[in-house]
Design a protein around this motif. Sequence first.
Motif, short mmCIF file in Angstrom:
data_model
loop_
_atom_site.label_atom_id
_atom_site.label_comp_id
_atom_site.label_asym_id
_atom_site.label_seq_id
_atom_site.Cartn_x
_atom_site.Cartn_y
_atom_site.Cartn_z
N MET A 131 0.83 -1.20 0.00
CA MET A 131 0.00 0.00 0.00
C MET A 131 0.87 1.26 0.00
O MET A 131 0.60 2.22 -0.71
CB MET A 131 -0.93 -0.01 1.22
N SER A 132 1.91 1.24 0.82
CA SER A 132 2.80 2.40 0.87
C SER A 132 3.46 2.66 -0.48
O SER A 132 3.64 3.82 -0.88
CB SER A 132 3.87 2.17 1.95
N THR A 133 3.79 1.60 -1.19
CA THR A 133 4.41 1.74 -2.52
C THR A 133 3.45 2.42 -3.48
O THR A 133 3.85 3.29 -4.27
CB THR A 133 4.82 0.37 -3.06
N PHE A 134 2.16 2.04 -3.44
CA PHE A 134 1.17 2.68 -4.31
C PHE A 134 1.12 4.18 -4.06
O PHE A 134 1.09 4.99 -5.00
CB PHE A 134 -0.22 2.07 -4.07
N ALA A 136 3.49 6.03 -2.71
CA ALA A 136 4.78 6.63 -3.07
C ALA A 136 4.89 6.88 -4.56
O ALA A 136 5.58 7.81 -5.00
CB ALA A 136 5.92 5.72 -2.61
N LEU A 137 4.23 6.06 -5.37
CA LEU A 137 4.29 6.21 -6.83
C LEU A 137 3.28 7.22 -7.36
O LEU A 137 3.29 7.54 -8.55
CB LEU A 137 4.05 4.85 -7.50
N SER A 138 2.41 7.72 -6.47
CA SER A 138 1.39 8.68 -6.91
C SER A 138 1.97 10.08 -7.00
O SER A 138 3.11 10.34 -6.60
CB SER A 138 0.22 8.66 -5.92
N THR A 139 1.17 10.99 -7.46
CA THR A 139 1.60 12.39 -7.59
C THR A 139 1.28 13.19 -6.33
O THR A 139 2.11 13.98 -5.86
CB THR A 139 0.92 13.05 -8.80
N HIS A 140 0.10 13.00 -5.78
CA HIS A 140 -0.37 13.86 -4.70
C HIS A 140 -0.46 13.15 -3.34
O HIS A 140 -0.81 13.78 -2.35
CB HIS A 140 -1.75 14.43 -5.04
N TRP A 141 -0.16 11.85 -3.30
CA TRP A 141 -0.37 11.10 -2.07
C TRP A 141 0.92 10.48 -1.53
O TRP A 141 0.89 9.54 -0.74
CB TRP A 141 -1.40 9.98 -2.30
#
Length: 364
Positions: A1-4, A6-11
């Motif tokens: 979940m943390s990886t998802f 980290a790969l986002s723009t705003h989260w």
Amino acid sequence: MSTFFALSTHWKSYDVFARQKLSTFISSRPAVLELAAKYKLLITQLQDDTPTPKTSEEVEDAEKLLFTEMCEICLWGNATDLSLLTALTYDDIQKLQGADARKAQEKNILVNDLSEAYTTLKAAQNANPSGERRLDIVLDNAGFELFVDLILAGYLLAAGMATQIVLHPKSIPWFVSDVLPADFAALLNALADPRALYYTPSDGHSSMNKTPAPISDQEATELSFLFNHLSTLHQEGQLTIRPNLFWTGAGSYWRLPLSVPTLYEDLKGSELVIFKGDLNYRKLAGDAMWPTTVPFRTAIGPLGLGSGIRTLALRTCKADTVVGLPEGEDQRLKGTEGGGGDSGARKWAWSGKWAVIQYCDGKA
């Protein structure tokens, strides 16, 4: 979940547990206010240069008692681990904290090596009163537990037991209430405006349709004093945050010397490294099913004798792994109500009711 995230723009820095952490801290209001008042009185006394009529022996005894009490406050702050609070009400949380609860829990500390830790820090202070003396704290939970960690840190610095304290948080929201670097700033920001903090209903208040009572002028002053003192320590570099991905890894701390040698060498420069909480304790001991009588210094392997690191574990027991107990203690505790009995399970070690404070001098 943390990886998802980290790969986002705003989260990228989003902590899914942040609201729970703040809510539990707000629910700890009585203990927070009690400790803030105690802290203001204590720091004011420590900063008072008025000569004392007490003998050197009386002063030493008082300092040792104070050190013990502050460390035990820090120990029992772990009783509010969010992972164990799923079935507790707002009132239940408050009953876990406060001076009366701590006094009642003293008999539940199965091993207490605080005297050895105090002797170590006092010897370092006497040997190098004007030099740099660092102490490290490997953090566990945010919310009220981080609050009492900062209370301990502020006291140790004001008492001259250390000149710098380094806090080691997790790098990602790994297990519900783990401290992240952002939690340190969030807690200080909350203390900066205590009236607004306690004007906002916690989840406990909301579930009971209650509106929190406003804090008094004195309580606001005491919380502001705490905020100003901790903020000053942080701004002057005496209280710092030093994250490392190692603390968030899944393996045991036996891996430290070989997997992250730079961190290992850095910790050798500390007078004492305090490991907070159940998970850090289990990682120190390799999360292995040791016989409960195995010495702590043996169970922590490469971080034990000869490691160059002095270790102090403050742990309320929430899992089977526990070492350093006297012969027969495990069986005695299994025989207590809810302790496991004839089932063979070590149920007494699951609830956070019992605790150990264990020390190993790896510099000896």
